[in-house]
Write a protein that holds these residues in place. Structure first.
Motif, mmCIF file in Angstrom:
data_model
loop_
_atom_site.group_PDB
_atom_site.id
_atom_site.type_symbol
_atom_site.label_atom_id
_atom_site.label_comp_id
_atom_site.label_asym_id
_atom_site.label_seq_id
_atom_site.Cartn_x
_atom_site.Cartn_y
_atom_site.Cartn_z
ATOM 1 N N ALA A 1 4.665 -11.379 -11.970
ATOM 2 C CA ALA A 1 4.224 -10.620 -13.147
ATOM 3 C C ALA A 1 3.371 -9.440 -12.721
ATOM 4 O O ALA A 1 2.972 -8.614 -13.546
ATOM 5 C CB ALA A 1 3.445 -11.540 -14.092
ATOM 6 N N ARG A 2 3.107 -9.352 -11.399
ATOM 7 C CA ARG A 2 2.268 -8.275 -10.877
ATOM 8 C C ARG A 2 3.124 -7.049 -10.556
ATOM 9 O O ARG A 2 4.223 -7.163 -10.033
ATOM 10 C CB ARG A 2 1.525 -8.764 -9.641
ATOM 11 C CG ARG A 2 0.614 -9.942 -9.934
ATOM 12 C CD ARG A 2 0.098 -10.624 -8.676
ATOM 13 N NE ARG A 2 -0.729 -9.729 -7.888
ATOM 14 C CZ ARG A 2 -1.377 -10.126 -6.779
ATOM 15 N NH1 ARG A 2 -1.279 -11.374 -6.364
ATOM 16 N NH2 ARG A 2 -2.121 -9.273 -6.115
ATOM 17 N N HIS A 3 2.545 -5.872 -10.891
ATOM 18 C CA HIS A 3 3.295 -4.642 -10.667
ATOM 19 C C HIS A 3 2.634 -3.726 -9.650
ATOM 20 O O HIS A 3 3.117 -2.630 -9.383
ATOM 21 C CB HIS A 3 3.451 -3.873 -11.991
ATOM 22 C CG HIS A 3 4.224 -4.610 -13.035
ATOM 23 N ND1 HIS A 3 3.690 -5.657 -13.791
ATOM 24 C CD2 HIS A 3 5.509 -4.454 -13.455
ATOM 25 C CE1 HIS A 3 4.612 -6.095 -14.629
ATOM 26 N NE2 HIS A 3 5.727 -5.388 -14.459
ATOM 27 N N ASP A 4 1.516 -4.156 -9.089
ATOM 28 C CA ASP A 4 0.793 -3.265 -8.185
ATOM 29 C C ASP A 4 1.531 -3.134 -6.854
ATOM 30 O O ASP A 4 2.213 -4.055 -6.380
ATOM 31 C CB ASP A 4 -0.625 -3.790 -7.954
ATOM 32 C CG ASP A 4 -0.631 -5.198 -7.386
ATOM 33 O OD1 ASP A 4 -0.933 -5.353 -6.190
ATOM 34 O OD2 ASP A 4 -0.279 -6.133 -8.161
ATOM 35 N N VAL A 5 1.358 -1.958 -6.267
ATOM 36 C CA VAL A 5 2.059 -1.642 -5.016
ATOM 37 C C VAL A 5 1.643 -2.580 -3.892
ATOM 38 O O VAL A 5 2.461 -3.005 -3.066
ATOM 39 C CB VAL A 5 1.793 -0.172 -4.613
ATOM 40 C CG1 VAL A 5 2.421 0.132 -3.251
ATOM 41 C CG2 VAL A 5 2.317 0.774 -5.676
ATOM 42 N N GLU A 6 0.324 -2.947 -3.861
ATOM 43 C CA GLU A 6 -0.170 -3.798 -2.786
ATOM 44 C C GLU A 6 0.551 -5.155 -2.764
ATOM 45 O O GLU A 6 0.914 -5.656 -1.695
ATOM 46 C CB GLU A 6 -1.685 -4.021 -2.929
ATOM 47 C CG GLU A 6 -2.535 -2.802 -2.658
ATOM 48 C CD GLU A 6 -2.556 -1.836 -3.837
ATOM 49 O OE1 GLU A 6 -2.016 -2.207 -4.909
ATOM 50 O OE2 GLU A 6 -3.062 -0.711 -3.690
ATOM 51 N N SER A 7 0.775 -5.727 -3.932
ATOM 52 C CA SER A 7 1.454 -7.026 -4.021
ATOM 53 C C SER A 7 2.902 -6.915 -3.549
ATOM 54 O O SER A 7 3.425 -7.796 -2.853
ATOM 55 C CB SER A 7 1.403 -7.551 -5.457
ATOM 56 O OG SER A 7 0.071 -7.788 -5.864
#
Length: 391
Positions: free
Chosen positions: A84-90
């Motif tokens: 559900a995460r959209h951040d680039v780091e993930s």
């Protein structure tokens, strides 16, 4: 055969939705509610793909992925992260851990199915390629072993053939020497007989014996030379600069009487004042004499001319006569062997030609046989390079 997929998620509802979707699309499905359960499943059976949730207690998706990818038995399984995460780091962390793709929640069913199918097909294609490469490597190894075995056998056969050839040449050499000893005795006896007076019948028989024994002596000497050439090859060559015209002139003087008795005119023609060649004197002398004797034997009357010319880096010594022609059908036969026939009546089976060819080949040259077109006769040419320094 159905593709198998492992779904890993700590949310039972998500597991149920994904399992139903994959089952309806003809996949075999197994489920795991934790990272540890997922690892246990991968140790039990093979999967074509893993759908792995990131946010799980105890062992998250990244950690689970790293463990699966660290095992050689499971590192080839494509892992698709569900997040559900959209951040680039993930996303970057997922790829670093070994994931091949990611799908964000809530997911689009069509997109998930297409991505899953694509990665499974890529996995199976890689496996097929690995299988093919493995098969090819196995076949190459097998062929390499076969070739090595065949090469070893070939070397052993070559050694045996070389030994047999050497034994044959020694035998021929010995026989030729042994034949010449009684021949000398017979020739001496015939010379003594010719010193006495005989009636015409007896004299005719003596002359026939004399002619036959000389031919046999000549054949024996040629056979001895041939066996020596086969036995020693280029190792017996003694190379030095030679002037060709003086050699030919001395040979023609030697055979003037014999040619005159048959009504044959001998001559020499050259396109140069003098021509030198790096060659073995004895062998080159033997080659020219052999060709001249062959022409004398097959020329009833007329002329025999020795022509000396140059062509690029070669010297050409041609014996041109008005004798009987070569048999076009068998013109190349004597290059391979000598038939057991009355060679004096078969120009293409002449032992002189066979001997000359061996000498020419040792000098990296070529012997050519041609029938003259304008008049009856032949042109036999020895072509030899001027320099033989790399023999």
């Amino acid at each position: 055969m159905k593709s198998s997929v492992l779904i890993v998620d700590d949310n039972p509802k998500n597991l149920q939705v994904l399992a139903a979707l994959l089952f309806d699309n003809n996949y075999e499905v197994e489920i795991a509610s934790s990272g540890k359960d997922a690892i246990t499943w991968t140790e039990k059976r093979a999967f074509d793909a893993i759908l792995l949730d990131i946010m799980m207690p105890e062992m998250n998706g990244f950690e689970t992925c790293k463990v699966i990818k660290s095992n050689k038995k499971t590192d080839h399984i494509p892992i698709i992260f569900l997040t559900a995460r959209h951040d680039v780091e993930s996303i970057e962390e997922g790829f670093i851990a070994g994931g091949i793709d990611y799908i964000t929640k809530p997911f689009n069913q069509s997109e998930l199915l297409i991505r899953l199918k694509t990665h499974i097909e890529l996995k199976k294609s890689k496996e097929k390629l690995i299988d093919v490469n493995s098969w090819l490597n196995t076949e190459v190894d097998k062929k390499t072993i076969e070739l090595r075995t065949a090469n070893k056998q070939l070397k052993e056969l070559n050694v045996q053939l070389s030994q047999l050839d050497e034994a044959k040449n020694y035998f021929l050499n010995s026989v030729s020497h042994e034949i010449r000893t009684p021949l000398n005795g017979i020739i001496g006896a015939i010379s003594l007989l010719k010193a006495y007076e005989h009636n015409d019948n007896i004299l005719e028989i003596i002359n026939l014996l004399d002619s036959s024994i000389k031919k046999m002596e000549k054949y024996s000497f040629s056979a001895l030379q041939i066996s020596q050439l086969h036995l020693k090859g280029v190792s017996q060559l003694v190379l030095k600069p030679l002037s060709i015209k003086p050699i030919i002139k001395s040979i023609l003087q030697q055979y003037e009487g014999k040619a005159s008795d048959k009504g044959i005119q001998l001559s020499i023609e050259s396109n140069s004042a003098d021509i030198e060649i790096n060659a073995d004197y004895k062998l080159l002398h033997t080659a020219i004499v052999s060709l001249l004797e062959c022409s004398l034997a097959f020329t009833g009357k007329g002329e025999i001319k020795i022509e000396v010319t140059t062509q690029e880096e070669n010297i050409l010594i041609s014996i041109i006569d008005t004798g009987s022609p070569y048999d076009d059908i068998k013109i190349q036969h004597f290059f391979n062997s000598i038939e057991n026939q009355n060679y004096q009546f078969k120009r293409t089976n002449s032992i002189e030609l066979y001997l000359t060819n061996l000498i020419t080949l040792l000098h990296k040259g070529r012997l050519e046989l041609n029938n003259r077109k304008e008049i009856e006769g032949t042109k036999t040419t020895i072509s030899i390079p001027f320099f033989q320094s790399d023999l």
